[in-house]
Motif scaffolding. Structure first.
Motif, PDB file in Angstrom:
ATOM      1  N   ILE A   1      43.647  11.767  28.282  1.00 49.42           N
ATOM      2  CA  ILE A   1      44.979  12.291  28.537  1.00 49.42           C
ATOM      3  C   ILE A   1      45.733  11.281  29.377  1.00 49.42           C
ATOM      4  CG2 ILE A   1      44.208  13.554  30.600  1.00 49.42           C
ATOM      5  CD1 ILE A   1      46.326  15.654  29.977  1.00 49.42           C
ATOM      6  N   THR A   2      46.977  11.109  29.073  1.00 49.25           N
ATOM      7  CA  THR A   2      47.820  10.177  29.825  1.00 49.25           C
ATOM      8  C   THR A   2      48.426  10.901  31.008  1.00 49.25           C
ATOM      9  OG1 THR A   2      48.350   9.012  27.768  1.00 49.25           O
ATOM     10  CG2 THR A   2      49.770   8.579  29.671  1.00 49.25           C
ATOM     11  N   ILE A   3      48.259  10.307  32.185  1.00 46.48           N
ATOM     12  CA  ILE A   3      48.729  10.949  33.412  1.00 46.48           C
ATOM     13  C   ILE A   3      49.962  10.229  33.916  1.00 46.48           C
ATOM     14  CG2 ILE A   3      46.403  11.726  33.996  1.00 46.48           C
ATOM     15  CD1 ILE A   3      46.256   9.456  36.029  1.00 46.48           C
ATOM     16  N   GLY A   4      50.782  10.988  34.698  1.00 47.77           N
ATOM     17  CA  GLY A   4      51.967  10.389  35.282  1.00 47.77           C
ATOM     18  C   GLY A   4      51.638   9.619  36.531  1.00 47.77           C
ATOM     19  N   SER A   5      51.048  10.343  37.513  1.00 48.97           N
ATOM     20  CA  SER A   5      50.618   9.707  38.748  1.00 48.97           C
ATOM     21  C   SER A   5      49.302  10.347  39.173  1.00 48.97           C
ATOM     22  CB  SER A   5      51.675   9.880  39.842  1.00 48.97           C
ATOM     23  OG  SER A   5      51.836  11.252  40.164  1.00 48.97           O
ATOM     24  N   VAL A   6      48.545   9.620  39.973  1.00 46.29           N
ATOM     25  CA  VAL A   6      47.226  10.108  40.397  1.00 46.29           C
ATOM     26  C   VAL A   6      47.358  11.363  41.265  1.00 46.29           C
ATOM     27  CG1 VAL A   6      45.147   9.529  41.696  1.00 46.29           C
ATOM     28  CG2 VAL A   6      46.230   7.810  40.234  1.00 46.29           C
ATOM     29  N   GLU A   7      48.325  11.392  42.228  1.00 49.23           N
ATOM     30  CA  GLU A   7      48.475  12.536  43.126  1.00 49.23           C
ATOM     31  C   GLU A   7      48.839  13.793  42.354  1.00 49.23           C
ATOM     32  OE1 GLU A   7      49.889   9.673  43.383  1.00 49.23           O
ATOM     33  OE2 GLU A   7      49.073   8.748  45.200  1.00 49.23           O
ATOM     34  N   SER A   8      49.767  13.671  41.426  1.00 48.79           N
ATOM     35  CA  SER A   8      50.173  14.839  40.635  1.00 48.79           C
ATOM     36  C   SER A   8      49.029  15.347  39.777  1.00 48.79           C
ATOM     37  CB  SER A   8      51.375  14.456  39.752  1.00 48.79           C
ATOM     38  OG  SER A   8      51.722  15.521  38.899  1.00 48.79           O
ATOM     39  N   PHE A   9      48.259  14.403  39.202  1.00 50.56           N
ATOM     40  CA  PHE A   9      47.124  14.813  38.364  1.00 50.56           C
ATOM     41  C   PHE A   9      46.056  15.539  39.182  1.00 50.56           C
ATOM     42  CE2 PHE A   9      42.887  13.675  36.648  1.00 50.56           C
ATOM     43  CZ  PHE A   9      42.944  14.371  35.453  1.00 50.56           C
ATOM     44  N   GLU A  10      45.754  15.036  40.391  1.00 44.31           N
ATOM     45  CA  GLU A  10      44.742  15.677  41.234  1.00 44.31           C
ATOM     46  C   GLU A  10      45.174  17.082  41.636  1.00 44.31           C
ATOM     47  OE1 GLU A  10      44.302  12.964  44.419  1.00 44.31           O
ATOM     48  OE2 GLU A  10      42.757  11.755  43.417  1.00 44.31           O
ATOM     49  N   ASN A  11      46.445  17.230  42.005  1.00 46.06           N
ATOM     50  CA  ASN A  11      46.924  18.563  42.409  1.00 46.06           C
ATOM     51  C   ASN A  11      46.867  19.556  41.251  1.00 46.06           C
ATOM     52  OD1 ASN A  11      47.446  17.595  44.990  1.00 46.06           O
ATOM     53  ND2 ASN A  11      49.583  17.039  44.498  1.00 46.06           N
ATOM     54  N   LYS A  12      47.308  19.148  40.098  1.00 46.46           N
ATOM     55  CA  LYS A  12      47.295  20.033  38.937  1.00 46.46           C
ATOM     56  C   LYS A  12      45.864  20.387  38.538  1.00 46.46           C
ATOM     57  CE  LYS A  12      50.098  19.241  35.533  1.00 46.46           C
ATOM     58  NZ  LYS A  12      50.818  18.559  34.446  1.00 46.46           N
ATOM     59  N   LEU A  13      44.951  19.383  38.609  1.00 40.47           N
ATOM     60  CA  LEU A  13      43.560  19.652  38.243  1.00 40.47           C
ATOM     61  C   LEU A  13      42.911  20.631  39.219  1.00 40.47           C
ATOM     62  CD1 LEU A  13      41.150  18.967  36.403  1.00 40.47           C
ATOM     63  CD2 LEU A  13      40.623  17.038  37.944  1.00 40.47           C
ATOM     64  N   GLN A  14      43.239  20.483  40.520  1.00 37.41           N
ATOM     65  CA  GLN A  14      42.663  21.391  41.521  1.00 37.41           C
ATOM     66  C   GLN A  14      43.155  22.821  41.311  1.00 37.41           C
ATOM     67  OE1 GLN A  14      43.439  20.180  45.536  1.00 37.41           O
ATOM     68  NE2 GLN A  14      42.243  21.846  46.446  1.00 37.41           N
ATOM     69  N   ARG A  15      44.468  22.989  41.033  1.00 34.44           N
ATOM     70  CA  ARG A  15      44.995  24.343  40.813  1.00 34.44           C
ATOM     71  C   ARG A  15      44.414  24.948  39.533  1.00 34.44           C
ATOM     72  NH1 ARG A  15      49.907  21.899  42.505  1.00 34.44           N
ATOM     73  NH2 ARG A  15      50.555  21.709  40.319  1.00 34.44           N
ATOM     74  N   ALA A  16      44.241  24.097  38.499  1.00 32.63           N
ATOM     75  CA  ALA A  16      43.694  24.618  37.243  1.00 32.63           C
ATOM     76  C   ALA A  16      42.251  25.072  37.417  1.00 32.63           C
ATOM     77  CB  ALA A  16      43.787  23.536  36.164  1.00 32.63           C
ATOM     78  N   GLN A  17      41.448  24.368  38.216  1.00 31.61           N
ATOM     79  CA  GLN A  17      40.056  24.767  38.455  1.00 31.61           C
ATOM     80  C   GLN A  17      40.013  26.092  39.228  1.00 31.61           C
ATOM     81  OE1 GLN A  17      37.078  21.586  39.425  1.00 31.61           O
ATOM     82  NE2 GLN A  17      38.945  20.329  39.649  1.00 31.61           N
ATOM     83  N   GLU A  18      40.926  26.240  40.187  1.00 34.42           N
ATOM     84  CA  GLU A  18      40.941  27.493  40.962  1.00 34.42           C
ATOM     85  C   GLU A  18      41.347  28.664  40.061  1.00 34.42           C
ATOM     86  OE1 GLU A  18      43.632  26.685  44.095  1.00 34.42           O
ATOM     87  OE2 GLU A  18      42.209  25.423  45.246  1.00 34.42           O
ATOM     88  N   ASN A  19      42.293  28.436  39.169  1.00 31.17           N
ATOM     89  CA  ASN A  19      42.716  29.508  38.274  1.00 31.17           C
ATOM     90  C   ASN A  19      41.623  29.869  37.280  1.00 31.17           C
ATOM     91  OD1 ASN A  19      45.213  29.527  39.517  1.00 31.17           O
ATOM     92  ND2 ASN A  19      46.145  28.103  38.053  1.00 31.17           N
ATOM     93  N   ALA A  20      40.797  28.847  36.888  1.00 29.27           N
ATOM     94  CA  ALA A  20      39.710  29.123  35.941  1.00 29.27           C
ATOM     95  C   ALA A  20      38.474  29.661  36.630  1.00 29.27           C
ATOM     96  CB  ALA A  20      39.363  27.847  35.169  1.00 29.27           C
ATOM     97  N   GLY A  21      38.464  29.726  37.971  1.00 32.24           N
ATOM     98  CA  GLY A  21      37.327  30.253  38.700  1.00 32.24           C
ATOM     99  C   GLY A  21      36.113  29.352  38.689  1.00 32.24           C
ATOM    100  N   ILE A  22      36.353  28.038  38.604  1.00 33.02           N
ATOM    101  CA  ILE A  22      35.241  27.073  38.603  1.00 33.02           C
ATOM    102  C   ILE A  22      34.943  26.727  40.046  1.00 33.02           C
ATOM    103  CG2 ILE A  22      34.477  24.812  37.840  1.00 33.02           C
ATOM    104  CD1 ILE A  22      36.437  25.031  35.535  1.00 33.02           C
ATOM    105  N   SER A  23      33.748  27.099  40.496  1.00 34.36           N
ATOM    106  CA  SER A  23      33.362  26.832  41.878  1.00 34.36           C
ATOM    107  C   SER A  23      32.890  25.393  42.080  1.00 34.36           C
ATOM    108  CB  SER A  23      32.251  27.819  42.319  1.00 34.36           C
ATOM    109  OG  SER A  23      31.137  27.692  41.462  1.00 34.36           O
ATOM    110  N   GLU A  24      32.254  24.830  41.030  1.00 39.42           N
ATOM    111  CA  GLU A  24      31.720  23.454  41.111  1.00 39.42           C
ATOM    112  C   GLU A  24      32.842  22.469  40.778  1.00 39.42           C
ATOM    113  OE1 GLU A  24      28.265  20.630  39.072  1.00 39.42           O
ATOM    114  OE2 GLU A  24      28.515  22.710  38.455  1.00 39.42           O
ATOM    115  N   LYS A  25      33.121  21.602  41.725  1.00 39.44           N
ATOM    116  CA  LYS A  25      34.183  20.626  41.529  1.00 39.44           C
ATOM    117  C   LYS A  25      33.802  19.614  40.430  1.00 39.44           C
ATOM    118  CE  LYS A  25      36.884  22.182  44.784  1.00 39.44           C
ATOM    119  NZ  LYS A  25      38.203  22.766  44.462  1.00 39.44           N
TER     120      LYS A  25
END
Length: 652
Positions: free
Chosen positions: A99-123
């Motif tokens: 996947i093509t990302i815009g910036s590293v900070e934006s990608f990390e924030n979006k990935l962290q919120r998506a994991q929390e919404n999916a209930g994934i405890s393991e990072k």
């Protein structure tokens, strides 16, 4: 033994390079995309499918631009993912998606919120790598290499393959044609007839280069330059070609006009390069044909020019002639038919030490030249070379070559198996006056005027003591003329005043005959009047043959007066010259009229015979006009007279 033709050495076939370049251009778009290796997805696919099923093992961010996604091994056979990884280049080791990302900070924030919404405890393990992508490098290098290849290809074509030709950036190099040592030339001294003295001097130059120790052991210096001077067609260039064949040393030949082109400084550069090459291959010979193209005299006429390319080329040539020392083994040959316009500094000893003059051939030399040029012809037994040599006074070697070729063409046109004597005579007449134009329609009245005009020339010259022998009279149109009278000039070196006056009278015979018979002249005597006027001015202002003007000559052999805007004499002298010339021509005209009135019956008889036969030869002339004191033909070896006196013709 295989005798199939082999490709010449040094010229390899490079067509395979074109196919390779074409292949890369076609395949390049496929290499710039990861076809079959991984599939590009969007953020919704990542969040709704991959994270929802907790199928991601790790993510590697490449160069902060692309995130490569690796699936867990347990999900590789999942129907939702298996269809996306069935390509030819797919691999179980991954990555399976990117996947093509815009910036590293934006990608990390979006990935962290998506994991929390999916209930994934393991990072998810996220790594960052900086890679040098070969495909990215090729995406820059291949277009650059392609344009460099196209540029080199164009330069190669413009430069003639880099071998000779006219290279784009080699315009300052010498374009002289090189004849290497040992190369057998088609022209030798055996092909040069006559010119015995000139040939001996040129052969001595060849001997200088072959055996220099025979001359230097006595302290002699080998000449640096030899200037060949002579009228056009006397064999100057042929002599140089014979030197190339006999010398057996490197021979550089070029024309004087090749030194000068549109670029400033090219001429001087080419002179330097020419002498550099000649010195590197010494002993050698340099031949410059038509040197007057760059060797014209430097004078005030060029003083107002900021930069004269021809003058800078001449200065460089003078410098190079002085630049190499004595006995270096480099000799310069030059040829010109305009020695009067050459710069004096070019002709002085130390540069061109020897001047060889090639004159027009005399009778015996013309016979030798005829023998050379009739070698390839199939001749009839009735061809008499001595007669041909007698009937061609004032002809150069080139003229004789032209006559031989024209004779062969005339014989071939008439479907003959051999070239006969009459073919040579017809060729001679065609070269002098032009081709017969019997189809040209003239009125009976004009034909009668032409007949009396030519009869006037014939009768006047027949009874004048110092006029050349009359050979033939014709009223058949040839070239631009409506009639012609052929004369056979004596080979003499000097002309007396009485001979000049008789020639004036003979030239005015046609106009005088028209005035006697028709009571008015016509415009057909234009050529005669032009010739008479020029000859009279020459007698008065050049040869000093006028009693009133006296022994004064305004002839300038140096050519300096050509640059003057005015005449080299005063206005009073100009008026006196004009008056004496007019008196000279009028007195000659009156004398001619008086002579024709005394022989008016002969004039009428000859004119009627011309109207009947159109061509009257010498035998018929003797029957009508009586015997004339014949001059000995071809007994001397003097310089031939001016061929302009060979024919008087009626100009329409």
């Amino acid at each position: 033994m295989d005798e199939s033709p082999k490709p010449p050495k040094g010229r390899s076939n490079i067509s395979w390079i074109y196919w390779v370049v074409l292949f890369f251009l076609i395949a390049f778009p496929f290499f710039t995309k990861n076809v079959g290796a991984s599939k590009e997805i969007g953020w919704s696919k990542l969040e709704d499918t991959l994270l929802a099923k907790n199928a991601i093992e790790r993510i590697i961010v490449i160069n902060k631009e692309v995130a490569q996604i690796y699936l867990k091994k347990s999900f590789l056979d999942d129907p939702d993912f298996k269809e996306d990884n069935d390509g030819l280049l797919s691999s179980n080791s991954g990555p399976q998606y990117y996947i093509t990302i815009g910036s590293v900070e934006s990608f990390e924030n979006k990935l962290q919120r998506a994991q929390e919404n999916a209930g994934i405890s393991e990072k998810i393990d996220v790594r960052y790598e900086n890679r040098t992508n070969l495909i990215t490098i090729l995406s820059w290098l291949l277009p650059l290499a392609f344009f460099i290849f196209i540029w080199m290809f164009l330069l190669r074509r413009i430069g003639g393959g880099g071998k000779g030709g006219n290279p784009l950036f080699n315009f300052g190099k010498s374009t002289a044609k090189l004849t290497e040592k040992g190369t057998k030339s088609k022209v030798t001294f055996n092909d040069i007839a006559g010119l015995k003295e000139a040939k001996a001097e040129v052969m001595e130059v060849v001997d200088f280069l072959k055996n220099p120790e025979d001359y230097t052991r006595l302290g002699a210096k080998i000449p640096k330059g030899v200037m060949l001077v002579g009228p056009p067609g006397t064999g100057k260039t042929l002599m140089a070609k014979a030197v190339a064949g006999e010398a057996q040393v490197p021979f550089f030949s070029m024309s004087g006009s090749e030194f000068v082109e549109m670029f400033v400084g090219v001429g001087a550069s080419r002179v330097r390069d020419l002498f550099k090459k000649a010195k590197a291959k010494a002993p050698s010979i340099i031949f410059i044909d038509e040197i007057d193209a760059v060797g014209r005299s430097r004078g005030k006429i060029n003083a107002f020019q900021a930069n004269d390319e021809r003058e800078s080329t001449l200065n460089q040539l003078l410098t190079e002639l002085d630049g190499f020392g004595d006995n270096t083994g480099v000799i310069v040959l030059a040829a010109t038919n305009r020695p009067d316009v050459l710069d004096k500094a070019l002709l002085r000893p130390g540069r061109f030490d020897r001047h060889i003059y090639l004159e027009l051939p005399n009778q015996s030399e013309r016979a030798e030249i005829f023998k050379v040029h009739i070698r390839p012809l199939k001749l009839s037994k009735n061809v008499d070379i001595e007669v041909l040599a007698k009937l061609s006074p004032g002809f150069s070697g080139a003229d004789i070559a032209n006559i031989c070729n024209e004779a062969a063409l005339i014989a071939a046109r008439n479907k003959k198996n051999e070239v006969e004597q009459e073919d040579f005579m017809a060729a001679r007449d065609r070269v002098i006056v032009g081709m017969e134009r019997k189809s040209k329609i003239i009125s009976p009245k004009e034909k009668e005027i032409v007949a009396y005009h030519e009869a006037g020339h014939a009768v006047a010259s027949w009874h004048l003591k110092h006029v050349d022998s009359l050979v033939k009279v014709s009223i058949i149109p040839r070239g631009k003329s409506l009639g012609a009278a052929w004369y056979l000039p004596e080979e003499r070196q000097i002309v007396t005043k009485s001979q000049f006056i008789d020639q004036l009278c003979a030239s005015l015979g046609g106009r005088a005959a028209e005035e006697i018979i028709f009571k008015e002249p016509s415009s057909g005597a234009l050529d005669d009047l032009e010739k008479v006027t020029k000859q009279a001015y020459t007698m008065v202002s050049y040869y000093g043959l006028d009693d009133e003007i006296g022994p004064i000559s305004f002839y300038d052999s140096t050519g300096d007066n050509e640059r003057l805007l005015g005449k080299p004499y005063s206005e009073d002298m100009a008026k006196q010259i004009d008056h004496e010339v007019r008196d000279l021509i009028i007195s000659a005209y009156e004398r001619t009229k008086k002579l024709l009135l005394q022989h008016k019956e002969e004039l009428n008889n000859l004119a009627q015979l011309l109207l009947k036969k159109e061509v009257v030869d010498k035998d018929d002339l003797e029957k009508l006009l009586g015997k004339r004191g014949e001059k000995l033909l071809g007994k001397g070896t003097e310089k031939p007279s001016n061929p302009n006196f060979l024919v008087n013709y009626f100009n329409d």
